[in-house]
Design a protein around this motif. Structure first.
Motif, short mmCIF file in Angstrom:
data_model
loop_
_atom_site.label_atom_id
_atom_site.label_comp_id
_atom_site.label_asym_id
_atom_site.label_seq_id
_atom_site.Cartn_x
_atom_site.Cartn_y
_atom_site.Cartn_z
N THR A 167 -7.98 9.21 1.06
CA THR A 167 -6.83 8.33 1.04
C THR A 167 -5.81 8.78 0.03
N THR A 168 -6.29 9.26 -1.12
CA THR A 168 -5.37 9.64 -2.19
C THR A 168 -4.94 11.10 -2.13
N ARG A 193 1.01 4.07 -3.01
CA ARG A 193 0.70 5.49 -2.75
C ARG A 193 1.88 6.37 -3.20
N ILE A 250 -10.33 2.58 -2.15
CA ILE A 250 -9.74 3.85 -1.76
C ILE A 250 -10.78 4.94 -1.91
N ASP A 251 -10.60 6.00 -1.16
CA ASP A 251 -11.49 7.14 -1.28
C ASP A 251 -10.67 8.39 -1.54
N ASP A 252 -11.32 9.51 -1.76
CA ASP A 252 -10.62 10.74 -2.09
C ASP A 252 -9.69 11.19 -0.98
N PHE A 255 0.83 -1.20 0.00
CA PHE A 255 0.00 0.00 0.00
C PHE A 255 0.87 1.25 0.00
N ARG A 297 -10.15 2.85 -8.18
CA ARG A 297 -10.92 2.90 -6.94
C ARG A 297 -10.51 1.80 -5.96
N HIS A 298 -9.61 0.90 -6.37
CA HIS A 298 -9.17 -0.19 -5.50
C HIS A 298 -7.68 -0.42 -5.68
N TYR A 299 -7.02 -0.76 -4.58
CA TYR A 299 -5.63 -1.18 -4.63
C TYR A 299 -5.56 -2.67 -4.35
#
Length: 93
Positions: free
Chosen positions: A91-92, A58, A87-89, A54, A76-78
């Protein structure tokens, strides 16, 4: 890591037909079968492996974004070591 970023690395690496047999061997010196055996023996700590994958993803994504490259638009997924996370906004960001 490959471009199918929604797949977990463990599934990708040991799930019957590995997509990157040569890469695993080159990077680790192990065959896919050897890697599968080590996974089954519990050599790898899945929690630590998921955290490491992860963190790498990132870092990779933010580095590419910094240069103006969005390598996986709409991701949308890792896919991590042995799981897939949404993932959501935040997180990124």
């Amino acid at each position: 890591m490959d471009d199918a970023r929604g797949e977990s690395g463990s599934d990708e690496a040991i799930g019957g037909q590995a997509k990157e047999d040569g890469q695993i061997s080159t990077v680790t010196g192990l065959t896919v079968e050897d890697f599968h055996l080590l996974v089954n023996l519990g050599v790898f700590n899945a929690t630590h492996m998921n955290q490491a994958v992860f963190a790498f993803r990132r870092y990779e994504d933010s580095s590419l974004s910094y240069t103006g490259i969005e390598s996986h638009k709409g991701l949308r997924h890792y896919g991590l070591y042995d799981t897939v996370v949404a993932i959501d906004d935040e997180t990124t960001a």
